[in-house]
Design an enzyme around this catalytic site. Structure first.
Site, short mmCIF file in Angstrom:
data_model
loop_
_atom_site.label_atom_id
_atom_site.label_comp_id
_atom_site.label_asym_id
_atom_site.label_seq_id
_atom_site.Cartn_x
_atom_site.Cartn_y
_atom_site.Cartn_z
NE ARG A 1 11.18 -26.12 -65.31
CZ ARG A 1 11.99 -26.47 -64.31
NH1 ARG A 1 12.12 -25.68 -63.27
NH2 ARG A 1 12.68 -27.57 -64.36
NE ARG B 1 13.43 -33.02 -65.43
CZ ARG B 1 14.46 -33.79 -65.04
NH1 ARG B 1 14.38 -35.10 -65.15
NH2 ARG B 1 15.53 -33.24 -64.58
CE LYS C 1 17.88 -24.50 -64.21
NZ LYS C 1 17.78 -25.65 -65.07
NE ARG D 1 15.97 -33.81 -60.10
CZ ARG D 1 15.80 -32.59 -60.64
NH1 ARG D 1 16.64 -31.62 -60.34
NH2 ARG D 1 14.82 -32.36 -61.47
NE ARG E 1 20.18 -33.66 -61.97
CZ ARG E 1 19.42 -32.71 -62.52
NH1 ARG E 1 19.87 -31.47 -62.61
NH2 ARG E 1 18.24 -33.01 -63.00
P1 AMP Z 1 13.98 -28.77 -61.37
O1 AMP Z 1 14.58 -29.26 -60.10
O2 AMP Z 1 14.12 -27.30 -61.57
O3 AMP Z 1 14.44 -29.58 -62.55
O4 AMP Z 1 12.40 -29.03 -61.25
C1 AMP Z 1 11.89 -30.34 -61.03
C2 AMP Z 1 10.42 -30.39 -61.40
O5 AMP Z 1 9.67 -29.47 -60.57
C3 AMP Z 1 10.08 -29.98 -62.82
O6 AMP Z 1 10.28 -31.03 -63.77
C4 AMP Z 1 8.60 -29.60 -62.67
O7 AMP Z 1 7.79 -30.75 -62.53
C5 AMP Z 1 8.61 -28.90 -61.31
N1 AMP Z 1 8.90 -27.44 -61.46
C6 AMP Z 1 9.97 -26.77 -60.95
N2 AMP Z 1 9.92 -25.47 -61.27
C7 AMP Z 1 8.80 -25.30 -62.01
C8 AMP Z 1 8.21 -24.19 -62.66
N3 AMP Z 1 8.78 -22.96 -62.61
N4 AMP Z 1 7.05 -24.38 -63.34
C9 AMP Z 1 6.47 -25.58 -63.40
N5 AMP Z 1 6.98 -26.70 -62.82
C10 AMP Z 1 8.14 -26.57 -62.13
#
Ligand code: AMP
Length: 224
Positions: free
Chosen positions: A93, A174, A17, A163, A130
Site C-alpha cells: 500500500r 482511507r 478486490k 466492518r 458492503r
Molecule cells: P483492508 O481490509 O485492506 O481495507 O484493510 C483494513 C485496514 O487494515 C486498513 O485501513 C489499514 O488500517 C490496515 N492495513 C491493511 N493492509 C495494510 C497495509 N498494507 N499497510 C498498512 N495498513 C494496512
C-alpha cells in the site's frame, strides 16, 4: 497440474478486490493473503498485536510499514505460498512496502500486478452496502449480493456484519490515504512492466473472466 500464480491486486476501497481475490485464489489454488483480514483476525483474537492494530484500523490509518512488511514476509515464507504462489490483497500500500516485497520475492518475480479500476463515484455506494463475514472474510453486498440467509455467511456459516471501519470518517481517510500513498504504486509497477489495469465495473463473473484472461496471458508471455 495447475501451476499456481504470484499476483498482487491493487485498487481503491470498494473496487471489489476482496471478492475477486477470493475467486482468483480458488482458480489458481493459491492462498489469498489479505493483510486487512489478518489484522481483523488479530483484533478479534484480542492479542496484544491486535489491540495495537485496532486503533489504526478503526481510524482508517495505515499500520506502520515495518509491522506490515514483517507480517507479509512471514506469511509468504510458509510452504503453501512458497510452492504454489499467492494472491496478495491489500499489500503493498506504500512505495516502501512495494520495495520490500520486490526484495524478498527475489529471484522469482511476480506474474502480474492488477490495478482493479473503479470510478470514485461508485465507491461510496459500494462501501455503504458492503458486509463481510467476521470469520472467513467473504464479502457481500446488501444491495446486490446478500448472503442466502440474512446475517449468515454462505461459505462458512459465520456472522455477516458491517466492518467497524466502514464509517463515513474512516472511509474518507482511507480514500485519502489511497490517493496519497497507494495510487503512486500504479506508476511504480508500470515502470517495471508488471501492471495490468482491469475494469472493475460489471458483474463479478465478467470481472473474474477478464482477470483470468490477463493473468494467463502474462504467464504465457513469461514462459515464451
Ligand atoms: P483492508 O481490509 O485492506 O481495507 O484493510 C483494513 C485496514 O487494515 C486498513 O485501513 C489499514 O488500517 C490496515 N492495513 C491493511 N493492509 C495494510 C497495509 N498494507 N499497510 C498498512 N495498513 C494496512
Amino acid at each position: 497440474m495447475n501451476p499456481g500464480a504470484r499476483i498482487v491486486i491493487l485498487g481503491k476501497q470498494g473496487a471489489g478486490k476482496g471478492t475477486q481475490a477470493v475467486r482468483l485464489s480458488r482458480h489458481y489454488v493459491v492462498p489469498h493473503v489479505a493483510t486487512g483480514d489478518i489484522f481483523r483476525a488479530s483484533v478479534r483474537s484480542g492479542s496484544e498485536f491486535g489491540q495495537k492494530a485496532k486503533k489504526y484500523l478503526d481510524a482508517g490509518e495505515l499500520v506502520p510499514d515495518e509491522v506490515v512488511i514483517g507480517m507479509v514476509r512471514e506469511r509468504l515464507s510458509q510452504s503453501d505460498a512458497m510452492h504454489r504462489g499467492f494472491i496478495l490483497d491489500g499489500f503493498p500500500r506504500t512505495v516502501g512496502q512495494a520495495e520490500a516485497l520486490m526484495g524478498f520475492l527475489e529471484p522469482e518475480p511476480l506474474d502480474v500486478v492488477i490495478n482493479l479500476e473503479i470510478a470514485t463515484g461508485e465507491v461510496l455506494g459500494r462501501l455503504a452496502s458492503r458486509r463481510v463475514c467476521s470469520d472467513c472474510g467473504a464479502n457481500y453486498s446488501v444491495a446486490d449480493n446478500p448472503p442466502r440467509v440474512s446475517g449468515i455467511c454462505d461459505v462458512c456459516g459465520g456472522d455477516v456484519v458491517q466492518r467497524d471501519d466502514d464509517t463515513e470518517s474512516a472511509i474518507r481517510r482511507r480514500l485519502e490515504l489511497y490517493e496519497r500513498e497507494t495510487a503512486p504504486l500504479i506508476e511504480w509497477f508500470e515502470k517495471r512492466s508488471l501492471l495490468a489495469t482491469i475494469a472493475g465495473a460489471g458483474a463479478p463473473d465478467e470481472v473474474t473472466d477478464r482477470l483470468v484472461a490477463e493473468v494467463d496471458g502474462r504467464r504465457q508471455l513469461r514462459r515464451s
